[in-house]
Write a protein that holds these residues in place. Structure first.
Motif, PDB file in Angstrom:
ATOM      1  N   ALA A  80       0.857  -1.181   0.000  1.00  0.00           N
ATOM      2  CA  ALA A  80       0.000   0.000   0.000  1.00  0.00           C
ATOM      3  C   ALA A  80       0.888   1.224   0.000  1.00  0.00           C
ATOM      4  O   ALA A  80       1.921   1.256   0.667  1.00  0.00           O
ATOM      5  CB  ALA A  80      -0.912   0.002   1.218  1.00  0.00           C
ATOM      6  N   TYR A  81       0.453   2.232  -0.760  1.00  0.00           N
ATOM      7  CA  TYR A  81       1.301   3.401  -0.980  1.00  0.00           C
ATOM      8  C   TYR A  81       0.540   4.669  -0.602  1.00  0.00           C
ATOM      9  O   TYR A  81      -0.619   4.834  -0.948  1.00  0.00           O
ATOM     10  CB  TYR A  81       1.698   3.419  -2.452  1.00  0.00           C
ATOM     11  N   VAL A  82       1.211   5.537   0.134  1.00  0.00           N
ATOM     12  CA  VAL A  82       0.666   6.875   0.405  1.00  0.00           C
ATOM     13  C   VAL A  82       1.594   7.878  -0.256  1.00  0.00           C
ATOM     14  O   VAL A  82       2.754   7.998   0.124  1.00  0.00           O
ATOM     15  CB  VAL A  82       0.575   7.153   1.916  1.00  0.00           C
ATOM     16  N   PRO A  83       1.116   8.578  -1.297  1.00  0.00           N
ATOM     17  CA  PRO A  83       1.996   9.519  -1.990  1.00  0.00           C
ATOM     18  C   PRO A  83       2.298  10.751  -1.134  1.00  0.00           C
ATOM     19  O   PRO A  83       1.546  11.064  -0.200  1.00  0.00           O
ATOM     20  CB  PRO A  83       1.212   9.912  -3.243  1.00  0.00           C
ATOM     21  N   GLY A  84       3.384  11.436  -1.470  1.00  0.00           N
ATOM     22  CA  GLY A  84       3.772  12.616  -0.717  1.00  0.00           C
ATOM     23  C   GLY A  84       2.778  13.746  -0.902  1.00  0.00           C
ATOM     24  O   GLY A  84       2.509  14.513   0.010  1.00  0.00           O
ATOM     25  N   ASP A  85       2.242  13.831  -2.100  1.00  0.00           N
ATOM     26  CA  ASP A  85       1.294  14.885  -2.417  1.00  0.00           C
ATOM     27  C   ASP A  85       0.003  14.177  -2.827  1.00  0.00           C
ATOM     28  O   ASP A  85      -0.089  13.667  -3.920  1.00  0.00           O
ATOM     29  CB  ASP A  85       1.877  15.711  -3.571  1.00  0.00           C
ATOM     30  N   VAL A  86      -0.952  14.106  -1.901  1.00  0.00           N
ATOM     31  CA  VAL A  86      -2.148  13.307  -2.180  1.00  0.00           C
ATOM     32  C   VAL A  86      -3.113  14.099  -3.053  1.00  0.00           C
ATOM     33  O   VAL A  86      -3.572  15.172  -2.678  1.00  0.00           O
ATOM     34  CB  VAL A  86      -2.858  12.888  -0.875  1.00  0.00           C
ATOM     35  N   ASN A  87      -3.391  13.574  -4.241  1.00  0.00           N
ATOM     36  CA  ASN A  87      -4.369  14.183  -5.141  1.00  0.00           C
ATOM     37  C   ASN A  87      -5.546  13.234  -5.289  1.00  0.00           C
ATOM     38  O   ASN A  87      -5.359  12.069  -5.599  1.00  0.00           O
ATOM     39  CB  ASN A  87      -3.747  14.432  -6.510  1.00  0.00           C
ATOM     40  N   LEU A  88      -6.742  13.766  -5.078  1.00  0.00           N
ATOM     41  CA  LEU A  88      -7.937  12.928  -5.172  1.00  0.00           C
ATOM     42  C   LEU A  88      -8.845  13.482  -6.262  1.00  0.00           C
ATOM     43  O   LEU A  88      -8.640  14.583  -6.753  1.00  0.00           O
ATOM     44  CB  LEU A  88      -8.666  12.914  -3.834  1.00  0.00           C
ATOM     45  N   TRP A  89      -9.851  12.713  -6.625  1.00  0.00           N
ATOM     46  CA  TRP A  89     -10.821  13.168  -7.616  1.00  0.00           C
ATOM     47  C   TRP A  89     -11.761  14.141  -6.932  1.00  0.00           C
ATOM     48  O   TRP A  89     -12.460  13.760  -5.975  1.00  0.00           O
ATOM     49  CB  TRP A  89     -11.578  11.983  -8.190  1.00  0.00           C
TER      50      TRP A  89
ATOM     51  N   GLY B 295     -15.305   1.450 -13.861  1.00  0.00           N
ATOM     52  CA  GLY B 295     -16.286   2.215 -13.092  1.00  0.00           C
ATOM     53  C   GLY B 295     -15.785   3.621 -12.813  1.00  0.00           C
ATOM     54  O   GLY B 295     -16.537   4.592 -12.910  1.00  0.00           O
ATOM     55  N   LEU B 296     -14.495   3.722 -12.483  1.00  0.00           N
ATOM     56  CA  LEU B 296     -13.913   5.033 -12.203  1.00  0.00           C
ATOM     57  C   LEU B 296     -13.907   5.894 -13.465  1.00  0.00           C
ATOM     58  O   LEU B 296     -14.296   7.064 -13.437  1.00  0.00           O
ATOM     59  CB  LEU B 296     -12.494   4.866 -11.663  1.00  0.00           C
ATOM     60  N   ALA B 297     -13.464   5.300 -14.591  1.00  0.00           N
ATOM     61  CA  ALA B 297     -13.406   6.057 -15.842  1.00  0.00           C
ATOM     62  C   ALA B 297     -14.804   6.560 -16.215  1.00  0.00           C
ATOM     63  O   ALA B 297     -14.975   7.705 -16.638  1.00  0.00           O
ATOM     64  CB  ALA B 297     -12.828   5.195 -16.956  1.00  0.00           C
ATOM     65  N   TRP B 298     -15.806   5.706 -16.047  1.00  0.00           N
ATOM     66  CA  TRP B 298     -17.181   6.101 -16.369  1.00  0.00           C
ATOM     67  C   TRP B 298     -17.626   7.248 -15.474  1.00  0.00           C
ATOM     68  O   TRP B 298     -18.190   8.234 -15.940  1.00  0.00           O
ATOM     69  CB  TRP B 298     -18.107   4.892 -16.234  1.00  0.00           C
ATOM     70  N   GLU B 379      -5.468  13.074 -15.674  1.00  0.00           N
ATOM     71  CA  GLU B 379      -5.293  12.208 -14.511  1.00  0.00           C
ATOM     72  C   GLU B 379      -3.807  12.070 -14.177  1.00  0.00           C
ATOM     73  O   GLU B 379      -3.422  12.021 -13.020  1.00  0.00           O
ATOM     74  CB  GLU B 379      -5.882  10.813 -14.792  1.00  0.00           C
ATOM     75  N   GLU B 380      -2.992  11.997 -15.219  1.00  0.00           N
ATOM     76  CA  GLU B 380      -1.554  11.831 -15.004  1.00  0.00           C
ATOM     77  C   GLU B 380      -0.936  13.101 -14.423  1.00  0.00           C
ATOM     78  O   GLU B 380      -0.216  13.050 -13.431  1.00  0.00           O
ATOM     79  CB  GLU B 380      -0.876  11.453 -16.324  1.00  0.00           C
ATOM     80  N   THR B 381      -1.233  14.254 -15.026  1.00  0.00           N
ATOM     81  CA  THR B 381      -0.645  15.502 -14.509  1.00  0.00           C
ATOM     82  C   THR B 381      -1.243  15.861 -13.153  1.00  0.00           C
ATOM     83  O   THR B 381      -0.576  16.470 -12.331  1.00  0.00           O
ATOM     84  CB  THR B 381      -0.886  16.696 -15.460  1.00  0.00           C
ATOM     85  N   GLY B 382      -2.504  15.500 -12.930  1.00  0.00           N
ATOM     86  CA  GLY B 382      -3.155  15.835 -11.677  1.00  0.00           C
ATOM     87  C   GLY B 382      -2.719  14.952 -10.522  1.00  0.00           C
ATOM     88  O   GLY B 382      -3.208  15.099  -9.412  1.00  0.00           O
ATOM     89  N   GLY B 383      -1.799  14.013 -10.782  1.00  0.00           N
ATOM     90  CA  GLY B 383      -1.278  13.170  -9.708  1.00  0.00           C
ATOM     91  C   GLY B 383      -2.264  12.105  -9.250  1.00  0.00           C
ATOM     92  O   GLY B 383      -2.086  11.522  -8.190  1.00  0.00           O
ATOM     93  N   ARG B 384      -3.308  11.826 -10.029  1.00  0.00           N
ATOM     94  CA  ARG B 384      -4.268  10.800  -9.626  1.00  0.00           C
ATOM     95  C   ARG B 384      -3.985   9.471 -10.308  1.00  0.00           C
ATOM     96  O   ARG B 384      -4.421   8.421  -9.838  1.00  0.00           O
ATOM     97  CB  ARG B 384      -5.693  11.274  -9.934  1.00  0.00           C
ATOM     98  N   ALA B 385      -3.238   9.520 -11.417  1.00  0.00           N
ATOM     99  CA  ALA B 385      -2.867   8.258 -12.064  1.00  0.00           C
ATOM    100  C   ALA B 385      -1.863   7.503 -11.193  1.00  0.00           C
ATOM    101  O   ALA B 385      -1.896   6.278 -11.107  1.00  0.00           O
ATOM    102  CB  ALA B 385      -2.270   8.537 -13.449  1.00  0.00           C
ATOM    103  N   GLU B 386      -0.999   8.256 -10.518  1.00  0.00           N
ATOM    104  CA  GLU B 386       0.068   7.619  -9.738  1.00  0.00           C
ATOM    105  C   GLU B 386      -0.484   6.702  -8.640  1.00  0.00           C
ATOM    106  O   GLU B 386      -0.145   5.519  -8.615  1.00  0.00           O
ATOM    107  CB  GLU B 386       0.988   8.692  -9.162  1.00  0.00           C
ATOM    108  N   PRO B 387      -1.331   7.214  -7.717  1.00  0.00           N
ATOM    109  CA  PRO B 387      -1.848   6.292  -6.694  1.00  0.00           C
ATOM    110  C   PRO B 387      -2.706   5.177  -7.280  1.00  0.00           C
ATOM    111  O   PRO B 387      -2.762   4.082  -6.728  1.00  0.00           O
ATOM    112  CB  PRO B 387      -2.666   7.194  -5.767  1.00  0.00           C
ATOM    113  N   THR B 388      -3.375   5.436  -8.403  1.00  0.00           N
ATOM    114  CA  THR B 388      -4.200   4.391  -9.014  1.00  0.00           C
ATOM    115  C   THR B 388      -3.319   3.280  -9.572  1.00  0.00           C
ATOM    116  O   THR B 388      -3.591   2.096  -9.387  1.00  0.00           O
ATOM    117  CB  THR B 388      -5.056   4.985 -10.149  1.00  0.00           C
ATOM    118  N   LEU B 389      -2.241   3.678 -10.258  1.00  0.00           N
ATOM    119  CA  LEU B 389      -1.369   2.675 -10.867  1.00  0.00           C
ATOM    120  C   LEU B 389      -0.445   2.025  -9.843  1.00  0.00           C
ATOM    121  O   LEU B 389       0.240   1.054 -10.150  1.00  0.00           O
ATOM    122  CB  LEU B 389      -0.548   3.306 -11.996  1.00  0.00           C
TER     123      LEU B 389
END
Lengths: 303, 542
Positions: A80-89, B295-298, B379-389
């Motif tokens: 499990a990974y917690v990034p340094g800069d947390v970005n969420l939807w 589901g997320l993409a949708w 998603e990639e520039t916004g730093g959301r692809a990283e935790p997902t991948l």
């Protein structure tokens, strides 16, 4: 398998700048390993290489017995990974994001999730857009800690948390460690690292400069001493291993290399010790010694 | 005001610096479009007789009127205005709305406003700076267009009227974007509202032109009332080189001033970072449907798709409801029938109307596909692809999910367009089944260019992620200009053939032929596979 993470001689360049320059890192199974370094030292880059998000240019990397790039998906289910800069939807709630990360990782423990939400005092019904930095970090921390995995990779997980939440976090990491899991904790907060970590690696400009247990590292550095004696002190400044000494008759303050401590104290006995305070070096001093002073660096290079 | 404008000049300079490439590109691009069309019109229609033939056909053909402009005469300037004028206003509109949103809502969304707001900057400075920069860009554009025409020997009054009309139209849309940026919480939504306003204005003006009355001379027209409801209609009503009714520019300028005033009033009523609508609490746990990459993409894409579905559906209904008017117009007009056939239309006249309209739908859906797929880059520039991948999601599954949603969206939009047009046209003509089938198939054929754009964007995303957004939209613009406007600009066929739009059979007017569709599909699949493979091998590039 007793090594969870093994990195040796890893090089990673971005264009002309070399982010990782033959970096070494070894983390044993079941330990909490502190990963220290100033901003831009390459901590996050190392973690991204470990996660297979970046591909190393050279060197050996092994993670939980696998290859982080080739076996990425299989390995990610075990960590499990917690990034340094947390970005969420922005339009997902915190609760949704936690469930999503958990599900994508291969499931999470519902009871533990609710327990963690309670302990971190996080409202899961708020949209991520309205969360502060600290609350976004809590989302990532809860999602990680509620997952049943072997390895936790935490990149400055507490940089936005208040002291109360920091204490909760430390408690959680201790629980995880008690269960025999491994933690790689990148951090800037020395008290946190001192409180949690079994071993520490310090990196600078993409290289590992120190690695070992805290007491091993302390051994490499100096203790600050303040003494009062019955008779005026002489001959202290000339002793090997004594630094920054200020002698004022029967009173002296100085730093001493750990290796020379015994000999220096024997010298001081001749003047009949009245009072002595010694402060062990903090991790912070250790760190500052590596990064703070140019001369300290030069000294280190000679060691 | 007491300091609410403090720091405006600094922010305006910052905005100019950030836009030093983007705004000049828009301005020069629009000017090139004008001079290209101007030159092409003279090449294509050298004599007065040629021009009369074309205009006599045009006034009888709603499809042409919807896409072009009402003809006002046969001079060089008027021919150019007939061909491209409303489209120039659309260009100015997009330049302006994107700039305003970029310097207001986008700054807020990314937290830059908070940073700037803590410094010595007044509450209204951000919006004021954005409006000043945008007004300046429109003024430069207006001047450049006018100078280009004057340089070509056109009358000064007409050149100035046209240039200023384009600039005034841009300003009107800038004000609409300023309001949208206050009302919505994200830059994406604000841009969506602004784009919808531009699209609606273009369509309403098109209706006004299509429903207009032919003047006794047989080649000029009086526009119908809908044009008076549209900012683009207002600019068109100034009739450059003919009436030069420059005072009508008071309408778009009034909208610009009034809209800007409203936007300022709205800034006083809300907090930085928030929209007008307070965020409501959401579910504490995720629904099972969300818990997969698909589901997320949708979830991330459905809002955008809904907006497009409404736009495409409305357009489809418009096409369908115009069809009976088109058929009536051609009844008993053999001259026009013959001319449009000579101009390249095959099959029945109503079918060539459908083909022209569905080509626009095809362009819209290709635009949707580019926008939807570029979400992966956000998603990639916004730093959301990283935790997902970093979870157990394979890169290809993540990318494939967005690809699947995009392709599904494109198919859905085309089906909606075909079905809505077919249904409305069929009900009017009493042939529901036939029209429905014809138009749905004809619409779905337009999937081919959308797939090519998808493959193109994916390849750019895999190869040069940091440039993917620029390359993706530039590729779309080139495809559009070479394919859809190639004829207008009199481009050589070899150049037009670069565009996927040039290879789609113009159903239902033309014969259906599978070969080009299969070839397009093969190219699209090759590009897609290349993009996926490249992404799999590359570093994540936030």
């Amino acid at each position: 398998m007793t090594t969870a993470i093994s990195v040796s001689g890893v090089v990673k360049s971005f264009g002309r700048s070399r982010a990782l320059d033959e970096l070494d890192l070894s983390v044993d199974v079941g330990e909490v390993h502190g990963f220290l370094g100033p901003n831009g030292a390459g901590k996050s880059t190392t973690i991204r290489v470990l996660l297979g998000l970046l591909r190393a240019d050279a060197g050996q990397v092994s993670l939980l017995g696998g290859h982080p790039w080739r076996d990425a998906v299989a390995l990610h289910r075990r960590l499990a990974y917690v990034p340094g800069d947390v970005n969420l939807w922005p339009n997902l709630t915190g609760g949704e994001a936690i469930d999503l990360f958990g599900a994508l990782r291969g499931g999470l423990d519902k009871r533990r999730r609710d327990d963690l939400l309670e302990r971190f005092q996080l409202d899961p019904t708020k949209k991520a857009r309205t969360y502060s930095k600290g609350n976004r970090q809590k989302v990532a921390v809860v999602a990680a800690l509620a997952s049943d995995v072997e390895l936790y990779i935490l990149d400055e997980p507490t940089s936005g948390l208040d002291p109360l939440m920091e204490a909760v976090f430390q408690e959680c990491v201790r629980e995880v460690k008690r269960d025999g899991r491994t933690v790689l904790l990148s951090s800037h907060i020395f008290s946190e690292v001192e409180a949690l970590c079994d071993r520490v690696s310090i990196i600078r400009q993409g290289r590992t400069v120190e690695s070992g247990t805290l007491s091993q590292l302390r051994h490499l550095t100096r203790t600050a001493i303040s003494v009062e004696t019955a008779r005026p002190i002489s001959g202290l400044v000339e002793l090997p291993g004594v630094h920054d000494a200020r002698v004022d008759g029967a009173h002296a303050t100085f730093d001493v290399d750990a290796a020379e401590l015994d000999r220096v104290l024997q010298h001081l006995h001749r003047f009949e010790l009245r009072a002595l305070t010694s402060s062990p070096p903090s991790l912070e001093e250790l760190f500052m010694r590596h990064y703070g002073h140019q001369e300290a660096r030069a000294e280190l290079a000679g060691v | 005001m007491g300091g609410t404008l403090t720091g405006t000049v600094r922010l305006a300079r910052l905005a100019l610096r950030r836009d030093r490439v983007q705004l000049p590109l828009w301005i020069v691009g629009t000017t090139v479009l004008l001079s290209g069309t101007y030159a092409a019109a003279q090449e294509q229609f050298p004599t007065e007789a040629d021009r009369l033939t074309v205009l006599r056909t045009a006034v009888e053909t709603p499809a042409i009127l919807m896409l072009r402009n009402v003809p006002t005469g046969t001079s060089n300037g008027e021919m150019m205005a007939f061909q491209i004028f409303p489209f120039l206003v659309v260009m100015a509109g997009f330049m302006s709305t994107l700039a305003v949103v970029r310097h207001t809502r986008q700054n807020e969304e990314t937290g830059r406003t908070e940073m700037v707001g803590s410094m010595v900057v007044g509450r209204h400075a951000s919006l004021t700076a954005a409006m000043i920069v945008t007004a300046g860009a429109n003024l430069v554009l207006a001047a450049l267009l006018a100078l280009t025409l004057i340089g070509n020997g056109e009358p000064t009054a007409g050149s100035l009227t046209l240039g200023l009309a384009v600039g005034a139209g841009g300003l009107a849309f800038a004000a609409i974007a300023a309001i949208a940026a206050q009302v919505s919480q994200t830059a994406r939504a604000a841009n969506g509202i602004a784009a919808a306003a531009i699209g609606a204005a273009y369509l309403v003006r098109g209706l006004g032109d299509a429903l207009g009355d032919i003047r006794p001379n047989g080649y000029t027209m009086t526009t119908a009332w809908p044009s008076w409801l549209s900012p683009i209609g207002w600019t068109s009503l100034t009739q450059p080189f003919a009436g030069n009714r420059w005072w009508l520019l008071g309408l778009p300028l009034a909208l610009a001033v009034g809209g800007t005033w409203l936007a300022f009033a709205l800034t006083n009523r809300r907090d930085i970072g928030m929209g007008m609508v307070a965020a409501r609490p959401g579910p504490a746990t995720a629904a099972p449907g969300l818990l997969s990459p698909l589901g997320l993409a949708w979830r991330l894409q459905r809002g955008t798709l809904l907006g497009w579905a409404i736009a495409v559906g409305l357009f489809g209904v418009t096409i369908g409801s115009l069809s009976s008017a088109v058929e009536e117009a051609f009844d008993g007009n053999e001259g026009a029938t013959r001319t449009i056939r000579e101009l390249g239309g095959e099959g029945s006249l109503i079918d060539s109307f459908y083909s022209a309209m569905l080509a626009i739908i095809g362009a819209m859906v290709a635009g949707y596909a580019v926008q939807a797929l570029l979400r992966v880059r956000a998603e990639e520039t916004g730093g959301r692809a990283e935790p997902t991948l970093a979870t157990g999601v394979h890169r290809l599954r993540w990318l494939g999910s967005h690809l699947a949603v995009t392709v599904f969206g494109a198919v859905l939009l085309l089906a909606i367009a075909g079905i809505s047009a077919g249904l409305v046209a069929g009900l009017a003509a009493g042939d529901t089944g036939g029209r429905l089938a014809d138009l749905t198939v004809a619409a779905l054929v337009q999937l081919a260019p959308a797939l090519i754009m998808i493959g193109f964007v994916l390849a750019a995303f895999g190869l040069v992620p940091r440039l993917a957004v620029g390359i993706g939209w530039a590729g779309f613009a080139v495809a559009l200009i070479f394919g859809q406007l190639g004829e207008l600009l009199n481009l050589p066929q070899a150049v037009r053939d670069i565009s996927p739009f040039s290879h789609v059979p113009a159903l239902p007017a033309a014969e259906a032929s599978a070969t080009p569709l299969v070839l397009l599909a093969v190219v699209a699949m090759a590009l897609t596979a290349a993009g996926m493979a490249l992404f799999r091998r590359r570093d994540l590039a936030p």
